[in-house]
Design an enzyme around this catalytic site. Structure first.
Site, short mmCIF file in Angstrom:
data_model
loop_
_atom_site.label_atom_id
_atom_site.label_comp_id
_atom_site.label_asym_id
_atom_site.label_seq_id
_atom_site.Cartn_x
_atom_site.Cartn_y
_atom_site.Cartn_z
N HIS A 65 97.65 4.85 13.89
CA HIS A 65 96.50 4.60 13.03
C HIS A 65 95.24 5.06 13.74
CE1 HIS A 65 93.81 2.66 10.24
NE2 HIS A 65 93.33 1.84 11.16
N ASN A 66 94.34 5.73 13.01
CA ASN A 66 93.11 6.24 13.63
C ASN A 66 93.43 6.92 14.96
OD1 ASN A 66 91.59 5.28 11.51
ND2 ASN A 66 90.83 3.49 12.59
N GLU A 107 96.99 10.41 12.18
CA GLU A 107 95.99 10.25 11.12
C GLU A 107 94.70 11.00 11.44
OE1 GLU A 107 93.85 6.71 8.50
OE2 GLU A 107 94.62 6.25 10.49
N ASP A 140 90.73 11.29 9.71
CA ASP A 140 89.70 11.00 8.72
C ASP A 140 88.72 12.17 8.76
OD1 ASP A 140 90.97 8.64 8.32
OD2 ASP A 140 89.40 7.35 9.11
N HIS A 148 85.48 8.30 12.43
CA HIS A 148 85.60 7.10 11.61
C HIS A 148 84.32 6.91 10.83
CE1 HIS A 148 87.13 2.67 11.36
NE2 HIS A 148 87.68 3.43 10.46
N GLU A 153 92.76 11.41 5.51
CA GLU A 153 91.85 10.79 4.55
C GLU A 153 90.74 11.81 4.32
OE1 GLU A 153 88.91 7.09 4.88
OE2 GLU A 153 91.02 6.48 4.93
#
Length: 677
Positions: free
Chosen positions: A328-329, A358, A360, A372, A406
């Site tokens: 995650h992240n 991941e 973003d 983020h 994302e």
């Protein structure tokens, strides 16, 4: 050369470390753009790098066993570019990634000359390999003992006079958490001090170590198992009945031959034995107590034999039938609010066989950036991230990698992202034209997708700015709304009506209309927020093949998802499903992949316990790899299995066709038998 001379044994040797690397040399140390020039040196005996620290007014240490990765010259080009240092420093660049107090640390060094760089590269590479061998058990037991004995001798002999007095031995035992009374330790010290000089030299220190390590219970077990003579028949009986070994007679003979007939008390090492050596074993060979103790501590007696090294699960099932190591992240190496975004997180995760990373992604001034959103985290370019993924994706596992993105970019930079990925990944990148795709009936297997990289991005029927098309998601794609959303008809009508007749309505009616207007305005703002940057380019849609991100509309018989549909839910939502729709969730995950991610309030990058969601069949249970907490350790332990491939086949009860197993509650017990003989 690191070696130990023992007059009772042959010399034990390790790789040569040039003495020049053990001398102090002044390096350029780069950290967050700050440049310093401290002295560095390598201590091969204690296995550490030492350097000056004006802040601490002394010496700081990097234990070599804490190093996770070493990078040299071109492999560190990202950092040289990041810190805007001249190209000529690249050929002398050393990056050291290590763990201190549970956190990842990165140290960048520039050697003062090409010769010093070559010297340090050789020394660090050799010592790192030795320490990794020690930590993973790849070295034989005796060689490990030699290294540790040498290291702790040097630690205890802090004044370097080659003598250990009783007080030195006491301090060493405290450091090793050996809890002997003073009287017990004094007796052992006197037994090793054969010349009664009040101190121990190195040979006597080795004898003391043997006395400290002596295990009376092992000797008792040996007597019980062997009756004083552990021949093959006794060894076979012990392995079959006590250890419940699954080896056949031939395998047991190979194992016995490896350890029998050798006096390990004099420092000999187990040979590499094969079936061809069985004919050379004397018929009356026995395994000595020392050899038996060595066997008990060896990988040959591990609870799970070879399963941590070999992929042994069936890898031909659909991807939905596997637990997949996930992060995650991934770009963060700190907390969620002010952490640093870097390629380091991707390299770290991929080297540990993480298979889902991941990104973003947001519009950048020149090209798309990863960070983020709405926080103070730093940024890293998509280009740098993709090149890091390309380099390390299959370094530890050949099985497919999923990039969970994302997307917050407009059409132009979406197209740029696609080109960046094609340039970085080449043929490894899964793609298919948006038009004319065949309908997917089931997901491919990890074996089918060896060496492949897939992109997952959220998609919906209104994202493609074009006419209706059939795409792999099975959705009918219609023309996207304009970037500036039109005023809602009802809202427009209501607004004009309010303006023209305000003087003719009652006070309460006016308040009601104002309240209604505010409600419609709020819905409009939310709608604009949802549609902003939501259009998806054809190029990006072409990369969504087996992993099409969709919104979770609920689960159960009333909801239909195509095999390639993947939805993501937070741990909070997942917990609700666990308590209200557990069986529906299990059924859904038999044929569809879902992703669980930590709730937004975990700003410290803490982790949940992933096994709660694996139990419901969730495949992609994403954790923060930068935090070494219980959740991280559970995840690490899970994916040590199956050759550390990043894919673990689910148990039968969570796979299709085995629903009846879920209707049969079972109880599991862990029985421990402690024999006091």
């Amino acid at each position: 050369m690191i070696h130990v001379d023992n007059n009772k044994t042959q010399t034990q040797s390790l790789p040569t470390v040039p003495e020049a690397s053990q001398e102090w040399a002044r390096f350029t140390k780069v950290s967050d753009g700050v440049i310093k020039y401290p002295l560095f040196r390598i201590d091969p005996d204690e296995g550490q790098i030492l350097y000056e620290s004006k802040k601490k007014k002394g010496i700081k240490i990097i234990p070599i066993e804490s190093i996770k990765e070493l990078r040299f010259d071109a492999d560190s080009s990202y950092y040289r570019t990041l810190f805007k240092l001249p190209p000529d420093t690249q050929s002398r660049w050393i990056t050291i990634i290590y763990i201190r107090e549970g956190a990842y640390k990165v140290t960048h060094l520039i050697a003062p000359s090409a010769s010093v760089f070559k010297l340090w590269k050789e020394s660090l590479t050799k010592l790192y390999a030795v320490r990794q061998g020690l930590m993973t058990g790849n070295f034989d037991h005796v060689l490990r003992d030699v290294i540790w004995e040498k290291q702790y001798w040097k630690t205890a002999d802090h004044d370097g006079d080659q003598k250990l007095e009783f007080e030195n031995v006491q301090n060493l035992c405290r450091r090793l958490s050996l809890h002997f009374s003073e009287a017990e330790l004094r007796n052992l010290f006197n037994a090793a001090d054969v010349h009664d000089r009040g101190y121990l030299n190195y040979v006597e220190y080795q004898e003391l170590i043997k006395l400290l390590k002596k295990r009376p219970e092992v000797q008792t077990l040996y007597e019980h198992v062997s009756g004083g003579k552990l021949d093959f028949a006794a060894f076979k009986s012990f392995m079959l009945h006590s250890q419940e070994s699954k080896l056949d007679d031939k395998g047991l003979e190979v194992l016995f031959t490896k350890y029998s007939g050798i006096d390990y008390s004099n420092g000999s090492t187990p040979p590499s034995t094969t079936t061809k050596d069985l004919d050379t074993r004397p018929p009356d060979a026995i395994m000595t107590p020392e050899a038996f103790a060595t066997f008990l501590r060896s990988l040959d007696n591990a609870a799970i034999l070879n399963q941590n090294k070999v992929v042994h699960h069936d890898m031909t099932r659909p991807m939905s039938e596997y637990f997949i190591s996930s992060s995650h992240n991934t770009y963060l190496i700190g907390n969620q609010l002010v952490g640093v975004s870097t390629i380091e997180g991707y390299i770290r995760a991929l080297l540990h066989s993480c298979r889902t990373v991941e990104l973003d992604i947001y519009d950048g001034s020149d090209e798309p950036m990863v960070y983020h959103g709405k926080t103070l985290t730093s940024k890293v370019s998509v280009r740098e991230v993709c090149h890091a993924i390309a380099k390390y994706a299959f370094a530890s596992s050949p099985y497919p990698v999923v990039i969970s993105a994302e997307m917050h970019c407009g059409i132009q930079q979406q197209d740029m992202i696609v080109q960046i990925m094609k340039d970085a990944f080449g043929d490894a990148l899964i793609s298919a034209p948006v038009e004319g795709r065949a309908k997917i009936t089931s997901l491919p297997s990890p074996e089918d997708l060896r060496g492949k990289i897939m992109l997952k991005v959220y998609s919906s029927p209104t994202l493609l700015p074009t006419k209706n098309l059939n795409i792999s998601s099975g959705l009918r794609v219609k023309k996207a709304p304009p970037k500036t959303a039109p005023v809602d008809d009802d809202s427009s009508s209501s607004s004009s009506s309010t303006a023209s007749s305000a003087s003719h309505v009652s006070h309460s009616s006016l308040l009601g209309e104002i309240k209604d207007l505010k409600s419609k305005l709020a819905r409009k703002v939310r709608s604009k927020s949802r549609t902003k940057h939501k259009e998806m380019s054809f190029a990006l849609a072409s990369l969504l093949v087996y992993t099409v991100g969709v919104k979770c509309r609920g689960i159960g018989a009333s909801e239909h998802y195509e095999p390639e549909h993947v939805f993501s839910i937070s741990e909070n939502s997942a917990n609700k499903y666990l308590s209200t729709s557990m069986l529906d969730l299990v059924k859904h995950t038999q044929s569809h992949i879902i992703r669980i991610y930590p709730k937004g309030t975990r700003v410290d990058s803490s982790n949940y316990e992933p096994h709660l969601y694996w139990a419901a069949g969730a495949q992609v249970v994403a954790i923060n790899w930068q935090t070494f907490d219980l959740g991280y350790m559970i995840n690490y332990a899970m994916f040590q299995r199956n050759g550390r491939s990043g894919y673990v086949l689910k148990p039968l009860a969570l796979r299709p066709g085995n629903e009846s197993l879920l209707q049969k509650p079972t109880k599991h017990y862990l029985d421990l038998t402690v024999r006091l003989i």
